[in-house]
Design a protein around this motif. Structure first.
Motif: not given
Length: 322
Positions: A50-54, A296-306
């Protein structure tokens, strides 16, 4: 509340409501065992993948911000990478609230902090989106080439036809062309203002033809989409069942996700369900496919929010002298 305000509010609430309803429907229609399996898949996801995806996601956003300068420079605007990156992230965050509003915000932020006229900034964003759309079509063609019969059958079952998107785009371009022809002959005060705005918009769009670094622009475009696919692909290793899925299936899921994300605010509800349905079609369990979609949706959405929230905070602080 005025009619105009009500319409604006409904544009936000309706897509969000659809997303929430789909989440509820998906979970309520599943058996307790299926919900337990879905949650177990999400809980056991390997955080390193998940971290690598981020990381891949951040690299794609940085590359997008860097690529933007190649469209702005031909018009004489030297802009900072930090401001471009924060404008991109703030735009993504805005799209979670109001679909497609991010492009307007992104242009407005460049006007505010880099003194680029809005119509010119927005014109470059249109050119950028056109390049991205071409890349998406190329990936669709690749996916169909790898899984022709099965993917076309899935598109037919789900009433998805990428050709409609292309036809819609051509129709929009034709309407814009006709509109510009009408405005070009304008002589009245109001239409002259529109003519001036349209001229700046066209200048921004045509900046792609005036670039000195065309190959650098193309390289960044390829890199952005390589990172998109990579951040999606590595998530498969978080779900043991999906880990054995071939690249062709992962690519097909990526494309389905790309089309579904525009249905609701940031793809809420629709994205994991659409991806889950795709994996089911290729013989995987619904729980494994939807767990993949949620991760994938949750991790990338969290990235965008932060990053989006930090961008809204830092933009005025770092540009307080402007």
């Amino acid at each position: 509340m005025s009619k105009k305000s009500l319409i604006k509010l409904l544009k936000i609430i309706i897509p969000l409501g659809i997303g929430v309803f789909l989440i509820y429907y998906s979970l309520s229609s599943a058996t307790p065992e299926e919900r337990a399996t879905l949650w177990e898949n999400i809980k056991l996801a390997n955080p390193w993948y998940v971290l690598l995806s981020l990381v891949f996601g951040v690299l794609s956003h940085l590359s997008r911000a860097y690529r933007w300068k190649y469209l702005l420079e031909p018009m004489g605007y030297k802009t900072g990478l930090a401001n471009r990156f924060m404008a991109v992230m703030a735009a993504y965050l805005a799209n979670l609230g109001i679909p497609r509003s991010g492009e307007f915000l992104r242009g407005a932020l460049m006007t505010t902090y880099e003194e680029v006229p809005f119509e010119k900034a927005f014109g470059t964003i249109i050119s950028e989106r056109l390049a991205d759309f071409i890349m998406l079509l190329l990936l669709v063609a690749l996916a169909i080439g790898l899984q022709t019969d099965l993917l076309l059958e899935y598109f037919a079952e789900q009433n998805i036809n990428p050709l409609y998107t292309l036809i819609f785009l051509v129709a929009v371009v034709a309407m814009i062309f006709v509109g510009f022809k009408i405005i070009k002959r304008a002589k009245s005060g109001f239409l002259l203002k529109i003519k001036s705005f349209a001229a700046g918009l066209v200048e921004g769009m045509l900046s792609v033809l005036q670039m000195k670094h065309k190959w650098a622009f193309i390289t960044h475009t390829l890199f952005i989409w390589l990172m998109y696919v990579a951040m999606f692909w590595v998530i498969k290793f978080t779900i043991p069942e999906i880990a054995v899925a071939p690249f062709s299936v992962i690519l097909a899921a990526f494309i389905i996700g790309s089309f579904s994300i525009s249905v609701t605010n940031g793809g809420i509800g629709v994205y994991p369900i659409a991806i889950g349905a795709l994996f089911v079609f290729f013989g995987f369990t619904k729980q494994g496919g939807e767990a993949f979609g949620w991760i994938i949706w949750g991790s990338q959405t969290l990235l965008v929010i932060v990053f989006g929230a930090l961008s809204f905070l830092l933009l005025p602080l770092l540009n307080r002298n402007r």
